[in-house]
Design a protein around this motif. Structure first.
Motif, mmCIF file in Angstrom:
data_model
loop_
_atom_site.group_PDB
_atom_site.id
_atom_site.type_symbol
_atom_site.label_atom_id
_atom_site.label_comp_id
_atom_site.label_asym_id
_atom_site.label_seq_id
_atom_site.Cartn_x
_atom_site.Cartn_y
_atom_site.Cartn_z
ATOM 1 N N THR A 26 -99.674 -60.987 -100.684
ATOM 2 C CA THR A 26 -99.505 -62.333 -100.144
ATOM 3 C C THR A 26 -100.786 -63.140 -100.342
ATOM 4 O O THR A 26 -100.742 -64.342 -100.611
ATOM 5 C CB THR A 26 -99.100 -62.263 -98.662
ATOM 6 O OG1 THR A 26 -97.887 -61.502 -98.568
ATOM 7 C CG2 THR A 26 -98.869 -63.637 -98.075
ATOM 8 N N TRP A 29 -100.729 -64.689 -103.709
ATOM 9 C CA TRP A 29 -99.914 -65.912 -103.727
ATOM 10 C C TRP A 29 -100.695 -67.091 -103.138
ATOM 11 O O TRP A 29 -100.641 -68.210 -103.642
ATOM 12 C CB TRP A 29 -98.619 -65.715 -102.936
ATOM 13 C CG TRP A 29 -97.549 -65.060 -103.737
ATOM 14 C CD1 TRP A 29 -97.180 -63.746 -103.687
ATOM 15 C CD2 TRP A 29 -96.705 -65.683 -104.717
ATOM 16 N NE1 TRP A 29 -96.160 -63.516 -104.579
ATOM 17 C CE2 TRP A 29 -95.848 -64.684 -105.222
ATOM 18 C CE3 TRP A 29 -96.593 -66.981 -105.207
ATOM 19 C CZ2 TRP A 29 -94.886 -64.950 -106.195
ATOM 20 C CZ3 TRP A 29 -95.648 -67.244 -106.174
ATOM 21 C CH2 TRP A 29 -94.807 -66.236 -106.655
ATOM 22 N N TRP A 59 -99.036 -70.937 -96.796
ATOM 23 C CA TRP A 59 -99.499 -69.599 -97.203
ATOM 24 C C TRP A 59 -100.636 -69.107 -96.320
ATOM 25 O O TRP A 59 -100.727 -67.919 -96.011
ATOM 26 C CB TRP A 59 -99.901 -69.597 -98.688
ATOM 27 C CG TRP A 59 -98.704 -69.553 -99.589
ATOM 28 C CD1 TRP A 59 -98.137 -70.597 -100.260
ATOM 29 C CD2 TRP A 59 -97.892 -68.407 -99.905
ATOM 30 N NE1 TRP A 59 -97.033 -70.177 -100.961
ATOM 31 C CE2 TRP A 59 -96.870 -68.835 -100.767
ATOM 32 C CE3 TRP A 59 -97.942 -67.074 -99.530
ATOM 33 C CZ2 TRP A 59 -95.900 -67.969 -101.267
ATOM 34 C CZ3 TRP A 59 -96.977 -66.206 -100.032
ATOM 35 C CH2 TRP A 59 -95.976 -66.655 -100.881
#
Ligand SMILES: [Zn+2]
Length: 94
Positions: A26, A29, A59
Motif C-alpha cells: 500500500t 501505491w 492513500w
C-alpha cells in the motif's frame, strides 16, 4: 468532513482490500500517487490538481489505518499548538 470522518470513509471503501495488500504494498501505491501529484503540480491544471491532492490524502489515510494511527488525533496532537519545535505560530525556527 473532518479528518477523522474522511479516514473512516476511506476505511469503509478500501480498508478490506488495502489491509489485505499490507503496509509495504500500500505504501508503494501511496508513493505512486505522490508522483502523480508531482506531475499535476508541474502541469498546474486546477481540476487535475484537486483530484491528485484527494488521492494522496486518501492513500495517506488508508496507510494510517493499516498502521493503526488516528490521523486527526496525530495531526492535532502534533500541530494544534503551533510548530512542534519552537511552539510558535508562525514557525520561528531558524
Ligand atoms: Zn518552529
Amino acid at each position: 468532513m473532518r479528518i477523522q470522518e474522511f479516514q473512516k470513509r476511506i476505511e469503509e471503501i478500501y480498508f478490506e482490500r488495502d489491509s489485505a495488500r499490507g503496509l509495504a504494498g500500500t505504501h508503494m501505491w501511496f508513493c505512486e500517487e505522490v508522483g502523480e501529484l508531482t506531475r499535476a503540480l508541474r502541469r498546474g491544471q486546477r481540476d487535475e490538481l484537486e483530484g491528485e491532492f484527494a488521492d494522496v490524502l486518501a492513500w495517506l489515510s488508508t496507510l494510517a489505518s493499516i498502521a493503526g494511527v488516528d490521523l486527526q488525533a496525530a495531526a492535532t496532537g502534533k500541530y494544534a499548538a503551533g510548530c512542534p519545535r519552537c511552539r510558535e505560530t508562525p514557525c520561528n525556527c531558524g
